[in-house]
Design an enzyme around this catalytic site. Sequence first.
Site, PDB file in Angstrom:
ATOM      1  N   LYS A  37       0.841  -1.204   0.000  1.00 40.34           N
ATOM      2  CA  LYS A  37       0.000   0.000   0.000  1.00 40.34           C
ATOM      3  C   LYS A  37       0.880   1.259   0.000  1.00 40.34           C
ATOM      4  O   LYS A  37       2.075   1.180   0.311  1.00 40.34           O
ATOM      5  CB  LYS A  37      -0.927  -0.010   1.219  1.00 40.34           C
ATOM      6  N   ARG A  45     -11.071   0.064  14.464  1.00 41.49           N
ATOM      7  CA  ARG A  45     -11.018   0.759  13.170  1.00 41.49           C
ATOM      8  C   ARG A  45     -12.164   0.289  12.279  1.00 41.49           C
ATOM      9  O   ARG A  45     -13.125   1.004  12.097  1.00 41.49           O
ATOM     10  CB  ARG A  45      -9.642   0.524  12.534  1.00 41.49           C
ATOM     11  N   HIS A  88      -6.715  -7.423  13.040  1.00 40.49           N
ATOM     12  CA  HIS A  88      -5.486  -6.627  13.043  1.00 40.49           C
ATOM     13  C   HIS A  88      -5.200  -6.209  14.482  1.00 40.49           C
ATOM     14  O   HIS A  88      -6.096  -5.728  15.175  1.00 40.49           O
ATOM     15  CB  HIS A  88      -5.700  -5.396  12.148  1.00 40.49           C
ATOM     16  N   ARG A 126       0.373 -10.904   6.594  1.00 43.22           N
ATOM     17  CA  ARG A 126       0.356  -9.661   5.810  1.00 43.22           C
ATOM     18  C   ARG A 126       1.623  -8.909   6.201  1.00 43.22           C
ATOM     19  O   ARG A 126       1.676  -8.224   7.215  1.00 43.22           O
ATOM     20  CB  ARG A 126      -0.894  -8.840   6.164  1.00 43.22           C
ATOM     21  N   TYR A 163      15.370  31.284   5.675  1.00 41.55           N
ATOM     22  CA  TYR A 163      14.188  32.031   6.121  1.00 41.55           C
ATOM     23  C   TYR A 163      14.216  32.298   7.621  1.00 41.55           C
ATOM     24  O   TYR A 163      14.565  31.413   8.413  1.00 41.55           O
ATOM     25  CB  TYR A 163      12.918  31.233   5.802  1.00 41.55           C
ATOM     26  N   CYS A 194      14.084  24.713   3.519  1.00 41.13           N
ATOM     27  CA  CYS A 194      13.168  25.392   2.586  1.00 41.13           C
ATOM     28  C   CYS A 194      12.346  24.355   1.826  1.00 41.13           C
ATOM     29  O   CYS A 194      12.495  23.154   2.026  1.00 41.13           O
ATOM     30  CB  CYS A 194      13.954  26.238   1.591  1.00 41.13           C
ATOM     31  N   ASP A 201      12.580  23.552  -1.302  1.00 41.61           N
ATOM     32  CA  ASP A 201      13.345  22.826  -2.319  1.00 41.61           C
ATOM     33  C   ASP A 201      14.845  22.727  -2.026  1.00 41.61           C
ATOM     34  O   ASP A 201      15.572  22.105  -2.789  1.00 41.61           O
ATOM     35  CB  ASP A 201      13.203  23.527  -3.682  1.00 41.61           C
TER      36      ASP A 201
END
Length: 374
Positions: free
Chosen positions: A40, A140, A171, A224, A269, A315, A317
């Site tokens: 997943k 859940r 689970h 699983r 910044y 930042c 990027d």
Amino acid sequence: MAIGEHRPTQLVIDRQALRQNIHAEVERLTPGCDLFMVVKANGYGHGAVQVAQAAKDAGARGFCVAILDEALELRAAGFNEPILILGVTSPADAPLMAKEHISATVAAMDWLTEAESYLNLAGTPAPLRVHLGLDTGMGRIGFRNAPDLVAAVDYLTSHATEFEFEGVFTHFSTADDPDDTYFKQQFAKWQTLTKALPRRPRYVHVSNSATSLWHAACNDNLVRYGVAGYGLNPSGTAIQEPFHLQPALSLTSELVYTKRLAAGESVSYGATYTAKEAEWVGTVPIGYADGYERRLQGFHVLVDGQPCEIIGRVCMDQLMVRLPHNCPRGTKVTLIGKDGDQEITLQDVATYCGTIHYEIACGFTSRLPRRYIH
Ligand SMILES: *Cc1c(COP(=O)(O)O)cnc(C)c1O
């Protein structure tokens, strides 16, 4: 989002590590117990299709995903193995799942009655394979008592054209905790509920990675297997892993710019960092838009194998690091992984961010290219 193919920042995924972590677990399972690899969330950020292939090569017999689109991605890539969707799907998608031989998790009776009408409208291309989810304490999704569970099984039995009762599962919420008190309560509830079943389906399962690593006696005939397949200890650092797990993911980049700051000059910044003395600073082309979190200011990366502090704000990027000396542009930067005798793990990053490695791994965005080795 555009993939940063022309930037020297990348996730490197070691397929040999994936195969080793998965095969080691397959070997530990009792005969007759299958392993489905959980892929997943794009294979926990590692790339679902590539992980599925490595898992298949290592002995996985099927896959688990969270949502229908992830199952369809595997089918489109040519995988014919069983696929179980662990989350709740829309009953309107029952015909599509049936046609693609994708197994649905069912957590309530009204889902079945609604899905039945959609399947009949579509002319039931094939019976929809159903795993009944039981809520034994995770809180859940799932059936919570024996009468509701039995009613669902009876419904499946009396609608055999539309449905195949393929599995039943639960689970655990604390399988990764050294204190097993709550785990035992959940397992007792599981035993009570499953004793009420009118018949036993093909797959009976309770185990995620943590359960399979530390409570293997509960496995029944399917595990699983998720996070441990990626080489990550499900408990973080709380419980020792029973065999060596090899992390499959590294994150690397390069210095794209370096400069010498004078005492009193600031970085990034908010000007939160000011040099106390003259020092060398390097810029690395990665930021929080890549999933490298802003909270990592003050953490470190390896520049040419040496730990260097991240100075100033991270930042979107780019980020800046303090260098021990001038380093040429193009010098290797390791943000996660090994360089020489130094290593930064996903767990180290997660600990610094106050979270778990799962969240960091699946938080890497699609701007980062994934490169596969071995
Ligand atoms: C995600 C998930 C798993 C896999 O868990 P890991 O801790 O990664 O092994 C197994 N079962 C269910 C129901 C899940 O949601």
